[in-house]
Design a protein around this motif. Structure first.
Motif, PDB file in Angstrom:
ATOM      1  N   ARG A 127     -49.529  16.695  18.611  1.00 33.58           N
ATOM      2  CA  ARG A 127     -49.081  17.642  17.594  1.00 33.58           C
ATOM      3  C   ARG A 127     -48.827  18.955  18.306  1.00 33.58           C
ATOM      4  O   ARG A 127     -49.624  19.371  19.160  1.00 33.58           O
ATOM      5  CB  ARG A 127     -50.146  17.825  16.511  1.00 33.58           C
ATOM      6  CG  ARG A 127     -49.775  18.871  15.456  1.00 33.58           C
ATOM      7  CD  ARG A 127     -50.744  18.857  14.288  1.00 33.58           C
ATOM      8  NE  ARG A 127     -52.093  19.279  14.679  1.00 33.58           N
ATOM      9  CZ  ARG A 127     -53.127  19.319  13.844  1.00 33.58           C
ATOM     10  NH1 ARG A 127     -52.969  18.944  12.574  1.00 33.58           N
ATOM     11  NH2 ARG A 127     -54.317  19.705  14.264  1.00 33.58           N
ATOM     12  N   GLY A 128     -47.701  19.631  17.994  1.00 36.25           N
ATOM     13  CA  GLY A 128     -47.376  20.851  18.730  1.00 36.25           C
ATOM     14  C   GLY A 128     -46.671  21.886  17.891  1.00 36.25           C
ATOM     15  O   GLY A 128     -46.343  21.659  16.717  1.00 36.25           O
ATOM     16  N   ASN A 129     -46.409  23.035  18.532  1.00 35.98           N
ATOM     17  CA  ASN A 129     -45.693  24.108  17.844  1.00 35.98           C
ATOM     18  C   ASN A 129     -44.189  23.848  17.901  1.00 35.98           C
ATOM     19  O   ASN A 129     -43.718  22.840  18.441  1.00 35.98           O
ATOM     20  CB  ASN A 129     -46.062  25.473  18.429  1.00 35.98           C
ATOM     21  CG  ASN A 129     -45.590  25.639  19.873  1.00 35.98           C
ATOM     22  OD1 ASN A 129     -45.062  24.710  20.492  1.00 35.98           O
ATOM     23  ND2 ASN A 129     -45.790  26.825  20.422  1.00 35.98           N
ATOM     24  N   ALA A 130     -43.414  24.770  17.360  1.00 34.39           N
ATOM     25  CA  ALA A 130     -41.967  24.578  17.278  1.00 34.39           C
ATOM     26  C   ALA A 130     -41.339  24.453  18.660  1.00 34.39           C
ATOM     27  O   ALA A 130     -40.429  23.635  18.869  1.00 34.39           O
ATOM     28  CB  ALA A 130     -41.336  25.738  16.514  1.00 34.39           C
ATOM     29  N   ALA A 131     -41.813  25.251  19.606  1.00 37.17           N
ATOM     30  CA  ALA A 131     -41.242  25.203  20.957  1.00 37.17           C
ATOM     31  C   ALA A 131     -41.491  23.854  21.609  1.00 37.17           C
ATOM     32  O   ALA A 131     -40.606  23.286  22.261  1.00 37.17           O
ATOM     33  CB  ALA A 131     -41.825  26.326  21.812  1.00 37.17           C
ATOM     34  N   TYR A 132     -42.692  23.318  21.398  1.00 29.64           N
ATOM     35  CA  TYR A 132     -43.003  22.026  21.992  1.00 29.64           C
ATOM     36  C   TYR A 132     -42.222  20.910  21.295  1.00 29.64           C
ATOM     37  O   TYR A 132     -41.710  19.989  21.944  1.00 29.64           O
ATOM     38  CB  TYR A 132     -44.502  21.754  21.907  1.00 29.64           C
ATOM     39  CG  TYR A 132     -44.930  20.485  22.621  1.00 29.64           C
ATOM     40  CD1 TYR A 132     -44.890  20.408  24.014  1.00 29.64           C
ATOM     41  CD2 TYR A 132     -45.359  19.371  21.912  1.00 29.64           C
ATOM     42  CE1 TYR A 132     -45.277  19.256  24.677  1.00 29.64           C
ATOM     43  CE2 TYR A 132     -45.744  18.212  22.565  1.00 29.64           C
ATOM     44  CZ  TYR A 132     -45.705  18.163  23.947  1.00 29.64           C
ATOM     45  OH  TYR A 132     -46.068  17.011  24.604  1.00 29.64           O
ATOM     46  N   ALA A 133     -42.113  20.992  19.979  1.00 27.58           N
ATOM     47  CA  ALA A 133     -41.344  19.994  19.232  1.00 27.58           C
ATOM     48  C   ALA A 133     -39.886  19.988  19.678  1.00 27.58           C
ATOM     49  O   ALA A 133     -39.267  18.923  19.823  1.00 27.58           O
ATOM     50  CB  ALA A 133     -41.443  20.270  17.736  1.00 27.58           C
ATOM     51  N   ALA A 134     -39.334  21.197  19.918  1.00 25.71           N
ATOM     52  CA  ALA A 134     -37.949  21.282  20.375  1.00 25.71           C
ATOM     53  C   ALA A 134     -37.797  20.706  21.774  1.00 25.71           C
ATOM     54  O   ALA A 134     -36.820  20.001  22.062  1.00 25.71           O
ATOM     55  CB  ALA A 134     -37.479  22.741  20.333  1.00 25.71           C
ATOM     56  N   GLN A 135     -38.740  21.001  22.641  1.00 25.68           N
ATOM     57  CA  GLN A 135     -38.663  20.471  24.004  1.00 25.68           C
ATOM     58  C   GLN A 135     -38.737  18.948  24.009  1.00 25.68           C
ATOM     59  O   GLN A 135     -38.019  18.278  24.747  1.00 25.68           O
ATOM     60  CB  GLN A 135     -39.788  21.037  24.864  1.00 25.68           C
ATOM     61  CG  GLN A 135     -39.720  20.589  26.332  1.00 25.68           C
ATOM     62  CD  GLN A 135     -40.954  20.940  27.115  1.00 25.68           C
ATOM     63  OE1 GLN A 135     -42.014  20.375  26.907  1.00 25.68           O
ATOM     64  NE2 GLN A 135     -40.833  21.898  28.023  1.00 25.68           N
ATOM     65  N   MET A 136     -39.600  18.384  23.167  1.00 30.78           N
ATOM     66  CA  MET A 136     -39.769  16.941  23.115  1.00 30.78           C
ATOM     67  C   MET A 136     -38.680  16.257  22.281  1.00 30.78           C
ATOM     68  O   MET A 136     -38.497  15.044  22.366  1.00 30.78           O
ATOM     69  CB  MET A 136     -41.141  16.608  22.524  1.00 30.78           C
ATOM     70  CG  MET A 136     -42.315  17.097  23.356  1.00 30.78           C
ATOM     71  SD  MET A 136     -42.436  16.281  24.957  1.00 30.78           S
ATOM     72  CE  MET A 136     -42.955  14.637  24.437  1.00 30.78           C
ATOM     73  N   GLY A 137     -37.959  17.034  21.461  1.00 32.98           N
ATOM     74  CA  GLY A 137     -36.944  16.447  20.592  1.00 32.98           C
ATOM     75  C   GLY A 137     -37.538  15.639  19.447  1.00 32.98           C
ATOM     76  O   GLY A 137     -36.919  14.696  18.959  1.00 32.98           O
ATOM     77  N   ILE A 138     -38.753  16.022  18.987  1.00 32.94           N
ATOM     78  CA  ILE A 138     -39.438  15.307  17.903  1.00 32.94           C
ATOM     79  C   ILE A 138     -39.856  16.337  16.853  1.00 32.94           C
ATOM     80  O   ILE A 138     -40.924  16.947  16.959  1.00 32.94           O
ATOM     81  CB  ILE A 138     -40.671  14.537  18.421  1.00 32.94           C
ATOM     82  CG1 ILE A 138     -40.270  13.599  19.561  1.00 32.94           C
ATOM     83  CG2 ILE A 138     -41.327  13.748  17.286  1.00 32.94           C
ATOM     84  CD1 ILE A 138     -41.452  12.884  20.199  1.00 32.94           C
ATOM     85  N   PRO A 139     -39.049  16.576  15.829  1.00 29.80           N
ATOM     86  CA  PRO A 139     -39.363  17.605  14.833  1.00 29.80           C
ATOM     87  C   PRO A 139     -40.702  17.380  14.137  1.00 29.80           C
ATOM     88  O   PRO A 139     -41.375  18.341  13.740  1.00 29.80           O
ATOM     89  CB  PRO A 139     -38.200  17.507  13.845  1.00 29.80           C
ATOM     90  CG  PRO A 139     -37.084  16.877  14.619  1.00 29.80           C
ATOM     91  CD  PRO A 139     -37.738  15.938  15.564  1.00 29.80           C
ATOM     92  N   GLU A 140     -41.117  16.114  13.959  1.00 26.80           N
ATOM     93  CA  GLU A 140     -42.361  15.815  13.247  1.00 26.80           C
ATOM     94  C   GLU A 140     -43.597  16.393  13.917  1.00 26.80           C
ATOM     95  O   GLU A 140     -44.651  16.518  13.298  1.00 26.80           O
ATOM     96  CB  GLU A 140     -42.541  14.307  13.096  1.00 26.80           C
ATOM     97  CG  GLU A 140     -41.497  13.636  12.220  1.00 26.80           C
ATOM     98  CD  GLU A 140     -40.401  13.011  13.050  1.00 26.80           C
ATOM     99  OE1 GLU A 140     -39.958  11.911  12.696  1.00 26.80           O
ATOM    100  OE2 GLU A 140     -39.997  13.632  14.062  1.00 26.80           O
ATOM    101  N   LEU A 141     -43.487  16.753  15.195  1.00 29.07           N
ATOM    102  CA  LEU A 141     -44.651  17.287  15.903  1.00 29.07           C
ATOM    103  C   LEU A 141     -45.186  18.557  15.250  1.00 29.07           C
ATOM    104  O   LEU A 141     -46.369  18.873  15.387  1.00 29.07           O
ATOM    105  CB  LEU A 141     -44.297  17.573  17.368  1.00 29.07           C
ATOM    106  CG  LEU A 141     -44.163  16.352  18.275  1.00 29.07           C
ATOM    107  CD1 LEU A 141     -43.549  16.737  19.616  1.00 29.07           C
ATOM    108  CD2 LEU A 141     -45.535  15.705  18.488  1.00 29.07           C
ATOM    109  N   GLU A 142     -44.320  19.287  14.557  1.00 25.32           N
ATOM    110  CA  GLU A 142     -44.770  20.495  13.859  1.00 25.32           C
ATOM    111  C   GLU A 142     -45.530  20.170  12.583  1.00 25.32           C
ATOM    112  O   GLU A 142     -46.273  21.017  12.074  1.00 25.32           O
ATOM    113  CB  GLU A 142     -43.570  21.376  13.500  1.00 25.32           C
ATOM    114  CG  GLU A 142     -42.995  22.185  14.628  1.00 25.32           C
ATOM    115  CD  GLU A 142     -42.004  23.198  14.104  1.00 25.32           C
ATOM    116  OE1 GLU A 142     -42.436  24.326  13.769  1.00 25.32           O
ATOM    117  OE2 GLU A 142     -40.804  22.870  13.997  1.00 25.32           O
ATOM    118  N   GLN A 143     -45.339  18.974  12.052  1.00 23.95           N
ATOM    119  CA  GLN A 143     -45.904  18.627  10.751  1.00 23.95           C
ATOM    120  C   GLN A 143     -47.246  17.916  10.855  1.00 23.95           C
ATOM    121  O   GLN A 143     -48.044  17.953   9.915  1.00 23.95           O
ATOM    122  CB  GLN A 143     -44.908  17.722  10.010  1.00 23.95           C
ATOM    123  CG  GLN A 143     -43.536  18.339   9.866  1.00 23.95           C
ATOM    124  CD  GLN A 143     -42.471  17.314   9.498  1.00 23.95           C
ATOM    125  OE1 GLN A 143     -42.794  16.175   9.138  1.00 23.95           O
ATOM    126  NE2 GLN A 143     -41.210  17.698   9.600  1.00 23.95           N
ATOM    127  N   GLY A 144     -47.504  17.265  11.961  1.00 21.91           N
ATOM    128  CA  GLY A 144     -48.742  16.510  12.126  1.00 21.91           C
ATOM    129  C   GLY A 144     -48.698  15.712  13.414  1.00 21.91           C
ATOM    130  O   GLY A 144     -47.805  15.905  14.247  1.00 21.91           O
TER     131      GLY A 144
END
Length: 253
Positions: A127-144
């Protein structure tokens, strides 16, 4: 030992993508020829009787044998000084880890990225912040938490931060020399000195009695400064899968 600036190798890896449980009997270092010296007369584990490389090896072996640990640490780079501008704090790295290889929880912050990882029951969740979600290309990381395809791959990518033995080994290898001065008679921990003893680049404290497990580490030079603390060596630290899973294992994009 391999020469590199203290801690900068750890920060470079991450930004591109530190109390001992007593043993029943203090071990005697295996690489040192004690000759006629009676091991019972050594007040502690005798780490100071070893060469720097052998002492570092004993510490890393103890870390890997201990299994579980809790550690946290920070590192801040210093931007290079110029004739017009003084050196100033730059990018920051922080880690908080509890558990053992393959079964742990950790939080990592590297520059503007931050993420949590839970490794449990053979699965790894992120689970990560917006920057990490963008880097990984997985938007769900911000949600859980999202089930990751390969926990080993994640540990490799962020090595040495998510592997206790690798982290301690990297800290010890971050200088061209390591030494363990003979301790005062009342010392409970040993000083493992990186660099010269008169002007050390870093110091790691390890247990004097029993396995030489680290308690803390501090370092600082022209590249930056950092510190790590270690505790709960060998303690039972069960890890359960997270409850907020937004993408279960086996679900792809």
């Amino acid at each position: 030992m391999r020469r590199s600036a203290p801690l900068v190798c750890i920060a470079a890896l991450a930004l591109a993508g530190c109390s001992a449980a007593p043993q029943e009997a203090p071990p005697t270092p295996t690489q040192y020829d004690l000759g006629d010296l009676d091991p019972s007369q050594i007040d502690g584990n005798g780490l100071w009787l070893l060469s720097g490389a052998d002492a570092a090896g004993e510490i890393v072996d103890a870390v890997e044998a201990a299994g579980s640990v809790a550690y946290s640490g920070t590192f801040t780079e210093l931007t290079a000084a110029t004739p017009e501008v003084e050196a100033a704090p730059g990018r920051a790295l922080a880690v908080d880890y509890r558990g053992r290889p393959g079964e742990y929880t950790a939080t990592v912050t590297a520059g503007g990225l931050s993420f949590e990882v839970v490794a449990a029951a053979g699965r790894t969740y992120l689970r990560g912040n917006a920057a990490y979600a963008a880097q990984m290309g997985i938007p769900e990381l911000e949600q859980g938490f999202v089930c990751a395809a390969s926990g080993e791959g994640l540990a490799e990518q962020w090595s040495p931060l998510l592997r206790p033995g690798d982290l301690v080994g990297a800290l010890l290898e971050s200088s061209d020399s390591v030494s363990v001065p003979s301790p005062p008679s009342d010392a409970e921990v040993l000083d493992v000195v990186l660099g010269g003893e008169t002007a050390p680049a870093g110091i790691m404290h390890v247990a004097r009695v029993g396995a030489p497990l680290p308690t803390d580490f501090t370092a600082g030079d022209r590249t930056g400064d950092g510190s790590f603390t270690f505790s709960a060596w060998g303690d039972d630290q069960p890890v359960a899968p997270p409850s907020e899973i937004v993408r279960p294992c086996g679900v792809s994009d």
